[in-house]
Each structure stands twice: as structure tokens, then as C-alpha cells.
Motif scaffolding. Structure first.
Motif, PDB file in Angstrom:
ATOM      1  N   LEU A  17       7.402   8.839   5.816  1.00 41.51           N
ATOM      2  CA  LEU A  17       7.403   8.794   4.348  1.00 41.51           C
ATOM      3  C   LEU A  17       6.737  10.008   3.721  1.00 41.51           C
ATOM      4  O   LEU A  17       7.016  10.355   2.575  1.00 41.51           O
ATOM      5  CB  LEU A  17       6.706   7.521   3.863  1.00 41.51           C
ATOM      6  CG  LEU A  17       7.405   6.211   4.230  1.00 41.51           C
ATOM      7  CD1 LEU A  17       6.560   5.015   3.789  1.00 41.51           C
ATOM      8  CD2 LEU A  17       8.791   6.147   3.614  1.00 41.51           C
ATOM      9  N   THR A  18       5.891  10.692   4.476  1.00 39.09           N
ATOM     10  CA  THR A  18       5.205  11.877   3.966  1.00 39.09           C
ATOM     11  C   THR A  18       6.090  13.113   3.960  1.00 39.09           C
ATOM     12  O   THR A  18       5.668  14.183   3.528  1.00 39.09           O
ATOM     13  CB  THR A  18       3.964  12.176   4.827  1.00 39.09           C
ATOM     14  OG1 THR A  18       4.394  12.402   6.177  1.00 39.09           O
ATOM     15  CG2 THR A  18       2.970  11.036   4.792  1.00 39.09           C
ATOM     16  N   GLY A  19       7.323  12.989   4.468  1.00 41.79           N
ATOM     17  CA  GLY A  19       8.228  14.134   4.537  1.00 41.79           C
ATOM     18  C   GLY A  19       8.000  14.996   5.766  1.00 41.79           C
ATOM     19  O   GLY A  19       8.481  16.120   5.836  1.00 41.79           O
ATOM     20  N   THR A  20       7.265  14.488   6.729  1.00 45.50           N
ATOM     21  CA  THR A  20       6.991  15.205   7.972  1.00 45.50           C
ATOM     22  C   THR A  20       7.315  14.304   9.155  1.00 45.50           C
ATOM     23  O   THR A  20       7.866  13.219   8.982  1.00 45.50           O
ATOM     24  CB  THR A  20       5.504  15.631   8.040  1.00 45.50           C
ATOM     25  OG1 THR A  20       4.683  14.462   7.994  1.00 45.50           O
ATOM     26  CG2 THR A  20       5.146  16.561   6.885  1.00 45.50           C
ATOM     27  N   SER A  21       6.932  14.742  10.334  1.00 46.56           N
ATOM     28  CA  SER A  21       7.116  13.956  11.558  1.00 46.56           C
ATOM     29  C   SER A  21       5.910  14.129  12.455  1.00 46.56           C
ATOM     30  O   SER A  21       5.139  15.069  12.295  1.00 46.56           O
ATOM     31  CB  SER A  21       8.371  14.413  12.305  1.00 46.56           C
ATOM     32  OG  SER A  21       9.523  14.098  11.558  1.00 46.56           O
ATOM     33  N   ASP A  22       5.764  13.223  13.397  1.00 42.69           N
ATOM     34  CA  ASP A  22       4.729  13.297  14.426  1.00 42.69           C
ATOM     35  C   ASP A  22       5.472  13.512  15.744  1.00 42.69           C
ATOM     36  O   ASP A  22       5.849  12.560  16.417  1.00 42.69           O
ATOM     37  CB  ASP A  22       3.897  12.012  14.464  1.00 42.69           C
ATOM     38  CG  ASP A  22       3.206  11.744  13.129  1.00 42.69           C
ATOM     39  OD1 ASP A  22       2.818  12.709  12.459  1.00 42.69           O
ATOM     40  OD2 ASP A  22       3.077  10.571  12.757  1.00 42.69           O
ATOM     41  N   ARG A  54       2.152  15.215  11.524  1.00 42.92           N
ATOM     42  CA  ARG A  54       2.461  15.607  10.153  1.00 42.92           C
ATOM     43  C   ARG A  54       2.980  17.044  10.015  1.00 42.92           C
ATOM     44  O   ARG A  54       2.422  17.851   9.290  1.00 42.92           O
ATOM     45  CB  ARG A  54       1.233  15.392   9.261  1.00 42.92           C
ATOM     46  CG  ARG A  54       0.833  13.925   9.168  1.00 42.92           C
ATOM     47  CD  ARG A  54      -0.409  13.700   8.345  1.00 42.92           C
ATOM     48  NE  ARG A  54      -1.614  14.262   8.940  1.00 42.92           N
ATOM     49  CZ  ARG A  54      -2.300  13.716   9.935  1.00 42.92           C
ATOM     50  NH1 ARG A  54      -1.901  12.594  10.475  1.00 42.92           N
ATOM     51  NH2 ARG A  54      -3.385  14.299  10.400  1.00 42.92           N
ATOM     52  N   THR A  55       4.068  17.315  10.706  1.00 43.60           N
ATOM     53  CA  THR A  55       4.676  18.651  10.624  1.00 43.60           C
ATOM     54  C   THR A  55       6.183  18.558  10.851  1.00 43.60           C
ATOM     55  O   THR A  55       6.661  17.627  11.482  1.00 43.60           O
ATOM     56  CB  THR A  55       4.052  19.620  11.651  1.00 43.60           C
ATOM     57  OG1 THR A  55       4.638  20.912  11.480  1.00 43.60           O
ATOM     58  CG2 THR A  55       4.253  19.141  13.073  1.00 43.60           C
ATOM     59  N   SER A  84       3.534   4.735  13.634  1.00 40.46           N
ATOM     60  CA  SER A  84       2.367   3.878  13.824  1.00 40.46           C
ATOM     61  C   SER A  84       2.686   2.762  14.810  1.00 40.46           C
ATOM     62  O   SER A  84       3.824   2.321  14.929  1.00 40.46           O
ATOM     63  CB  SER A  84       1.937   3.277  12.478  1.00 40.46           C
ATOM     64  OG  SER A  84       2.977   2.489  11.951  1.00 40.46           O
ATOM     65  N   GLY A  85       1.675   2.332  15.541  1.00 41.08           N
ATOM     66  CA  GLY A  85       1.875   1.285  16.533  1.00 41.08           C
ATOM     67  C   GLY A  85       2.572   1.768  17.786  1.00 41.08           C
ATOM     68  O   GLY A  85       3.126   0.988  18.536  1.00 41.08           O
TER      69      GLY A  85
END
Length: 107
Positions: A17-22, A54-55, A84-85
């Protein structure tokens, strides 16, 4: 030994949702013609990078040493997003080691 260095990826999909990926990468030696894993649990015994949080342009610079594969094997790298999780979803993948040494790309 086969030495594999995962350097970076650029402009990967924004899965969060933040517009990034992990992002993380799973490295596998697979039988020729194998499909990429559908479930990250299939990567549990394989090599994988750390998670870049977050990138959309992750950098790993991580090197792995694997036993030298037989001629009928391929190297498969799959790019995943960690949610998450510890839920994970695959973005894409790349396979090296086709019949004539050509790269193969699926999906």
C-alpha cells in the motif's frame, strides 16, 4: 562450485500500500524445464537473499556458492515480495541454462 551474485533489480512492481515492495530473491538449481515455485515454501531449503524493505529498486550485492549443477539442470532466480506475517508473492523469475546455453524467460 557455482558462484551466483545477486546485485539489484529496478522498477519492480509496487506490491504494498505504500507504493513499494519488500523484495527478496530465491536461487534454485532445478531440473531442465521446471516451472518456478508457486509457493515460497518450496524455496525454504534453497538460497535466498535478505529482504530489501520499502523499495522498488532493491540492491542486494549478495553472493552464494552452490554445488556445480549437472548439465541437465538450470539456474532459476525468482523475485518475491514479503508481506506482513511472512506471506510472500512472486513477481517474476528468470531461468538460465537452456538446451544451447540460451536464457529462457517465463511469465
Amino acid at each position: 562450485m557455482l558462484r551466483v551474485t545477486v546485485h539489484s533489480a529496478s522498477q519492480i512492481a509496487a506490491a504494498d500500500l505504500t507504493g513499494t515492495s519488500d523484495a527478496l530473491v530465491c536461487i534454485q538449481v532445478v531440473d531442465h524445464g521446471s516451472r518456478p515455485p508457486k509457493d515460497f515454501q518450496q524455496c525454504k531449503d534453497e538460497r535466498r537473499t535478505s529482504v530489501q524493505k520499502r523499495t522498488r529498486n532493491p540492491r542486494w550485492e549478495e553472493t552464494f556458492e552452490l554445488p556445480m549443477p549437472a548439465f541437465d539442470k538450470q539456474l532459476l532466480l525468482s523475485l518475491w515480495d514479503e508481506d506482513s506475517g511472512n506471506m510472500r508473492e512472486m513477481f517474476s523469475y528468470k531461468v538460465w541454462g537452456g538446451d544451447e546455453g540460451q536464457d529462457e524467460v517465463w511469465g
